[in-house]
Design an enzyme around this catalytic site. Structure first.
Site, PDB file in Angstrom:
ATOM      1  N   LYS A  29       0.759  -1.281   0.341  1.00 24.01           N
ATOM      2  CA  LYS A  29       0.613   0.111   0.093  1.00 24.01           C
ATOM      3  C   LYS A  29       1.060   1.291   0.257  1.00 24.01           C
ATOM      4  O   LYS A  29       2.084   1.199  -0.053  1.00 24.01           O
ATOM      5  CB  LYS A  29      -1.502   0.371   1.044  1.00 24.01           C
ATOM      6  N   LYS A  87      -7.345  -6.017  -2.840  1.00 25.09           N
ATOM      7  CA  LYS A  87      -8.169  -5.032  -1.450  1.00 25.09           C
ATOM      8  C   LYS A  87      -8.756  -3.507  -2.098  1.00 25.09           C
ATOM      9  O   LYS A  87      -8.448  -2.798  -2.404  1.00 25.09           O
ATOM     10  CB  LYS A  87      -7.248  -5.098  -0.324  1.00 25.09           C
TER      11      LYS A  87
END
Length: 250
Positions: A29, A87
């Site tokens: 991320k 995700k």
């Protein structure tokens, strides 16, 4: 319970590789772009190359808007770059129908390319602060879209935590609803060691952390430390053993 650790780049991924025996999923991320900020495709590729081949790499697609086509392309990009867990933070979806539309596009885009990829619909425990879909609707959204897991995180990283916004009994219902739909349940959001007993008790499948394994407990300025990953995992294992013993004794 699986342990998902979120490095912000290749340097921290190498720290995860050092601690590979203590974690289950490496999650790519970019924290400065949000709770589920998306990193660059080349960073996903570099992190995939840096961590052991038997460790799945997860990638966040971002705190996404209600733009199903845009999000589907971004999700495919993450899969092409080497992520097997995709995700999606449903930040810009105000209704379940919008969230389902986005997630259906993601599921099709990703699984047409890689059928064994794992798609995670992510909502926010503090949804009331940003106006997005109710977090307790996530299991149904994920199920109806054909995703593999439902996840809760926190959108605003201001020191408040998962249980500050969705208390343990509501998180337990979230997990139960996910399991009833055949999904895995993932929980994150400034999770600390002291939360592990509750997360274990309610049957959480995946716990996601960053700050808890960073120096000084700071997700932004601290760096992931292999010794903190090992210590966090040891605490997870201790709670799992205690819970199993207590359950067996009943």
């Amino acid at each position: 319970m699986l342990l998902l650790i979120s490095p912000d780049g290749v340097e921290e991924a190498l720290a995860c590789a050092e601690a590979a025996e203590h974690l289950d999923i490496v999650d790519v991320k970019k924290p400065d772009e949000g709770s589920l900020g998306a990193n660059f495709p080349w960073v996903i590729r570099e992190i995939r190359a840096a961590v052991p081949a038997d460790k799945p790499v997860s990638a966040t697609v971002g705190d996404v808007p209600y733009k199903p086509g845009t999000v589907a392309q971004a999700a495919l990009g993450a899969a092409v770059s080497g992520a097997t867990y995709i995700k999606v933070g449903l930040y810009g979806c105000g209704t379940p129908d919008q969230a389902i539309e986005v997630m259906r596009g993601v599921v099709r885009a990703v699984k047409d390319f890689r059928p064994d990829a794992f798609v995670v619909a992510s909502g926010y425990a503090d949804a009331h602060r940003i106006g997005c879909v109710n977090p307790l609707a996530l299991p149904d959204i994920a199920h109806r879209a054909g995703a593999d897991a439902a996840m809760l995180d926190t959108a605003v990283k201001d020191g408040t935590r998962l249980f500050d916004h969705v208390p343990p009994d509501a998180c337990a219902r979230f997990v139960q609803q996910a399991h009833a739909a055949g999904l895995l349940a993932a929980l994150a959001g400034s999770v600390k060691r002291e939360d592990l007993a509750t997360l274990t008790r309610i049957g959480t499948d995946i716990v996601g952390v960053r700050g808890a394994v960073c120096e000084g407990g700071d997700r932004d300025t601290g760096r992931i430390q292999p010794r903190l990953v090992a210590s966090f995992r040891a605490e997870m294992d201790r709670h799992a053993q205690e819970f199993a013993a207590t359950t067996a004794a009943r």
